[in-house]
Design an enzyme around this catalytic site. Structure first.
Site, PDB file in Angstrom:
ATOM      1  N   SER A   9      23.724 -20.530  21.136  1.00 41.85           N
ATOM      2  CA  SER A   9      24.596 -20.999  20.057  1.00 41.85           C
ATOM      3  C   SER A   9      25.867 -20.149  20.130  1.00 41.85           C
ATOM      4  O   SER A   9      25.894 -19.114  20.819  1.00 41.85           O
ATOM      5  CB  SER A   9      23.900 -20.824  18.700  1.00 41.85           C
ATOM      6  OG  SER A   9      23.758 -19.436  18.442  1.00 41.85           O
ATOM      7  N   GLY A  27      16.189 -26.019  13.858  1.00 45.89           N
ATOM      8  CA  GLY A  27      15.732 -26.855  14.973  1.00 45.89           C
ATOM      9  C   GLY A  27      16.843 -27.631  15.662  1.00 45.89           C
ATOM     10  O   GLY A  27      16.578 -28.314  16.657  1.00 45.89           O
ATOM     11  N   ALA A  28      18.094 -27.519  15.172  1.00 47.25           N
ATOM     12  CA  ALA A  28      19.190 -28.286  15.803  1.00 47.25           C
ATOM     13  C   ALA A  28      19.368 -27.879  17.256  1.00 47.25           C
ATOM     14  O   ALA A  28      19.442 -28.723  18.155  1.00 47.25           O
ATOM     15  CB  ALA A  28      20.500 -28.067  15.039  1.00 47.25           C
ATOM     16  N   GLY A  29      19.387 -26.559  17.493  1.00 47.32           N
ATOM     17  CA  GLY A  29      19.569 -26.077  18.860  1.00 47.32           C
ATOM     18  C   GLY A  29      18.386 -26.472  19.742  1.00 47.32           C
ATOM     19  O   GLY A  29      18.556 -26.778  20.928  1.00 47.32           O
ATOM     20  N   ASP A  30      17.202 -26.467  19.168  1.00 52.02           N
ATOM     21  CA  ASP A  30      16.000 -26.840  19.932  1.00 52.02           C
ATOM     22  C   ASP A  30      16.042 -28.323  20.310  1.00 52.02           C
ATOM     23  O   ASP A  30      15.802 -28.687  21.462  1.00 52.02           O
ATOM     24  CB  ASP A  30      14.730 -26.592  19.098  1.00 52.02           C
ATOM     25  CG  ASP A  30      14.659 -25.176  18.552  1.00 52.02           C
ATOM     26  OD1 ASP A  30      15.237 -24.278  19.176  1.00 52.02           O
ATOM     27  OD2 ASP A  30      14.025 -24.984  17.493  1.00 52.02           O
ATOM     28  N   ASN A  64      23.611 -33.338  21.897  1.00 53.18           N
ATOM     29  CA  ASN A  64      24.339 -33.394  20.617  1.00 53.18           C
ATOM     30  C   ASN A  64      23.752 -34.470  19.706  1.00 53.18           C
ATOM     31  O   ASN A  64      23.650 -34.290  18.483  1.00 53.18           O
ATOM     32  CB  ASN A  64      25.822 -33.726  20.862  1.00 53.18           C
ATOM     33  CG  ASN A  64      26.602 -32.530  21.380  1.00 53.18           C
ATOM     34  OD1 ASN A  64      26.116 -31.411  21.375  1.00 53.18           O
ATOM     35  ND2 ASN A  64      27.821 -32.780  21.832  1.00 53.18           N
TER      36      ASN A  64
HETATM   37  N1  ADP Z   1      26.318 -30.221  11.059  1.00 59.55           N
HETATM   38  C1  ADP Z   1      26.171 -30.804  12.258  1.00 59.55           C
HETATM   39  N2  ADP Z   1      26.709 -32.028  12.478  1.00 59.55           N
HETATM   40  C2  ADP Z   1      26.567 -32.644  13.664  1.00 59.55           C
HETATM   41  N3  ADP Z   1      25.876 -32.123  14.722  1.00 59.55           N
HETATM   42  C3  ADP Z   1      25.321 -30.897  14.557  1.00 59.55           C
HETATM   43  C4  ADP Z   1      25.440 -30.180  13.315  1.00 59.55           C
HETATM   44  N4  ADP Z   1      24.793 -29.001  13.446  1.00 59.55           N
HETATM   45  C5  ADP Z   1      24.295 -28.987  14.704  1.00 59.55           C
HETATM   46  N5  ADP Z   1      24.603 -30.124  15.377  1.00 59.55           N
HETATM   47  C6  ADP Z   1      24.259 -30.461  16.765  1.00 59.55           C
HETATM   48  O1  ADP Z   1      23.188 -29.639  17.202  1.00 59.55           O
HETATM   49  C7  ADP Z   1      23.623 -28.756  18.260  1.00 59.55           C
HETATM   50  C8  ADP Z   1      22.971 -27.397  18.068  1.00 59.55           C
HETATM   51  O2  ADP Z   1      23.352 -26.852  16.829  1.00 59.55           O
HETATM   52  P1  ADP Z   1      23.761 -25.322  16.639  1.00 59.55           P
HETATM   53  O3  ADP Z   1      23.844 -25.091  15.181  1.00 59.55           O
HETATM   54  O4  ADP Z   1      24.967 -25.027  17.453  1.00 59.55           O
HETATM   55  O5  ADP Z   1      22.523 -24.560  17.310  1.00 59.55           O
HETATM   56  P2  ADP Z   1      21.431 -23.543  16.718  1.00 59.55           P
HETATM   57  O6  ADP Z   1      20.482 -24.362  15.887  1.00 59.55           O
HETATM   58  O7  ADP Z   1      20.783 -22.981  17.945  1.00 59.55           O
HETATM   59  O8  ADP Z   1      22.210 -22.510  15.910  1.00 59.55           O
HETATM   60  C9  ADP Z   1      25.159 -28.747  18.176  1.00 59.55           C
HETATM   61  O9  ADP Z   1      25.749 -28.498  19.445  1.00 59.55           O
HETATM   62  C10 ADP Z   1      25.441 -30.152  17.682  1.00 59.55           C
HETATM   63  O10 ADP Z   1      25.435 -31.059  18.743  1.00 59.55           O
HETATM   64  O1  LIP Z   2      17.162 -23.657  14.494  1.00 60.09           O
HETATM   65  P1  LIP Z   2      17.063 -23.231  15.941  1.00 60.09           P
HETATM   66  O2  LIP Z   2      17.877 -22.000  16.225  1.00 60.09           O
HETATM   67  O3  LIP Z   2      17.307 -24.320  16.903  1.00 60.09           O
HETATM   68  O4  LIP Z   2      15.536 -22.771  16.216  1.00 60.09           O
HETATM   69  C1  LIP Z   2      14.725 -22.215  15.185  1.00 60.09           C
HETATM   70  C2  LIP Z   2      14.387 -20.777  15.528  1.00 60.09           C
HETATM   71  O5  LIP Z   2      15.601 -20.056  15.565  1.00 60.09           O
HETATM   72  C3  LIP Z   2      13.491 -20.177  14.462  1.00 60.09           C
HETATM   73  O6  LIP Z   2      13.099 -18.869  14.830  1.00 60.09           O
HETATM   74  C4  LIP Z   2      12.220 -21.011  14.298  1.00 60.09           C
HETATM   75  O7  LIP Z   2      11.456 -20.445  13.268  1.00 60.09           O
HETATM   76  C5  LIP Z   2      12.577 -22.443  13.998  1.00 60.09           C
HETATM   77  O8  LIP Z   2      11.422 -23.226  13.888  1.00 60.09           O
HETATM   78  C6  LIP Z   2      13.450 -23.022  15.061  1.00 60.09           C
HETATM   79  O9  LIP Z   2      12.788 -23.055  16.290  1.00 60.09           O
END
Ligand code: ADP
Ligand code: LIP
Length: 350
Positions: free
Chosen positions: A197, A247-250, A274
């Site tokens: 991220s 879970g967005a990043g996952d 995305n």
């Molecule tokens: N508020 C949002 N609106 C639209 N897409 C989102 C939003 N938040 C996350 N995403 C999508 O999910 C991906 C991962 O989210 P991010 O927050 O960067 O990762 P993490 O959960 O690892 O912190 C982003 O690159 C984007 O494509």
């Molecule tokens: O939100 P995200 O960064 O993609 O990933 C999250 C991890 O950072 C967190 O430790 C775990 O408890 C969540 O279930 C999810 O896997």
């Protein structure tokens, strides 16, 4: 701009045999406790492995999952974990109202309040896989585990959170260390993809890493960027109403890997990432993807592949792929329970 990424997983050998798409996912399931204003808002199944397998299973990409849980694990899951009877399942508490955490992440503060056992090389099957995903959340991936993965998988994708997280010995708060000091650095020239991220990317040297592998940096509602050698590509986001960022990043990583095993070019696979990331932020816990939506996505992916094979790409062609995926998002329907949670849900400013 063309990216020259690591080789894609193997393609079908005969017109009738299905492609070997076996993906190995390594990372522990966990229990997530979401806390706002001092109250528990929701308790859900968590762990990158669970969000990723949800995307892969929904997209009919076959995968094997190696995960450890304790005797208290309470979810029915498609991919059974290894149960360690003398341990409890990893638990993360996510606080949505503690302000800015130590790494400047404004939307949630994570604490690992219990940890199950690490995943050892001997826990991983000895067979070969097209694609490996090292996606620990609570420090369960060891350097020797990643070494085994790069030996048995054609291509390995790593979530940097599996490598650089350390946990406060008193309250379990998640802190990050520089990738060079993580104990994994010597293996990284053997991986294909590194996902971080934008907060986590501050703990690595992107300029250095992009010469070792393909680096993807996600940036919430702004989408993501791909860095490989001298190429840099911005991949646009999808508009979403964020309720819970967990879970967005996952799910992003799940979508990226689905795209790659389907044979999409890296920027197109990242667009699929995305797409799944944006759906996930609209839900608390695991999103249940609508079947019609999944069917449309499959069709668009096949269409996109055909376009590429016929080399009828032009400058704005990703815009078209984006435009064709956008309406598919609206076939997602929430269950009444989910809707109720959404109404009372977590809102985070990004
Ligand atoms: N508020 C949002 N609106 C639209 N897409 C989102 C939003 N938040 C996350 N995403 C999508 O999910 C991906 C991962 O989210 P991010 O927050 O960067 O990762 P993490 O959960 O690892 O912190 C982003 O690159 C984007 O494509
Ligand atoms: O939100 P995200 O960064 O993609 O990933 C999250 C991890 O950072 C967190 O430790 C775990 O408890 C969540 O279930 C999810 O896997």
């Amino acid at each position: 701009m063309t990216l020259n990424p690591p080789p894609p997983p193997s393609q079908p050998t005969t017109p009738h045999s299905p492609p070997n798409r076996r993906v190995l996912i390594v990372g522990n399931y966990c229990h997530d406790v979401l806390i706002q204003n001092g109250s528990v808002v929701a308790e859900t199944l968590g762990g990158a492995a669970s969000f990723i397998s949800n995307v892969l299973d929904s997209s009919s990409v076959s995968c094997e999952l190696v995960s450890k849980v304790g005797r208290d694990f309470r979810y029915e899951v498609t991919h059974s974990p290894i149960v360690v009877p003398e341990k409890v399942t990893t638990v993360f508490e996510a606080y949505f109202d503690l302000g800015i955490d130590v790494i400047g992440h404004a939307d949630r503060v994570l604490k690992r309040v219990s940890a199950c056992d690490p995943i050892l090389p001997s826990d991983i099957p000895d067979s070969r896989f097209d694609f490996g995903m090292a996606v620990g959340v609570g420090g369960e991936i060891l350097p020797e585990t990643l070494e085994k993965m790069v030996e048995i998988c054609d291509v390995v994708a790593v979530d940097i959170q599996a490598l650089i997280r350390v946990f406060d010995p008193v309250d379990g708060s998640v802190k990050l260390v520089d990738l060079r000091e993580s104990g994994f650095f010597h293996i990284l020239h053997r991986i294909g993809y590194l996902k971080a991220s934008s907060d986590e990317a501050l703990f690595m040297d992107v300029e250095q890493m992009k010469h070792m592998c393909c680096v993807v940096v996600t940036n919430g509602e702004k989408g993501c960027r791909i860095y490989h050698k001298d190429d840099e590509t911005m991949v646009p986001p999808f508009v979403a109403k964020q309720v819970d960022p967990t879970g967005a990043g996952d799910s992003y990583l799940g979508g990226l890997v689905v795209g790659l095993v389907e044979g999409l070019a890296v920027p197109d696979a990242a667009l699929l990432g995305n797409f799944f990331g944006s759906i996930t932020v609209e839900h608390i816990g695991q999103p249940k993807f609508d079947l019609m939506m999944l069917q449309r996505v499959k069709e668009e992916v096949q269409r996109r592949k055909k376009q590429r094979n016929l080399s009828i790409n032009h400058k704005n062609d990703q815009e078209e792929f984006h435009a064709r995926l956008t309406p598919a998002r609206f076939s997602c329907v929430d269950s009444p329970v989910q809707t109720e949670l959404l109404v009372n849900g977590l809102s985070c400013d990004r």
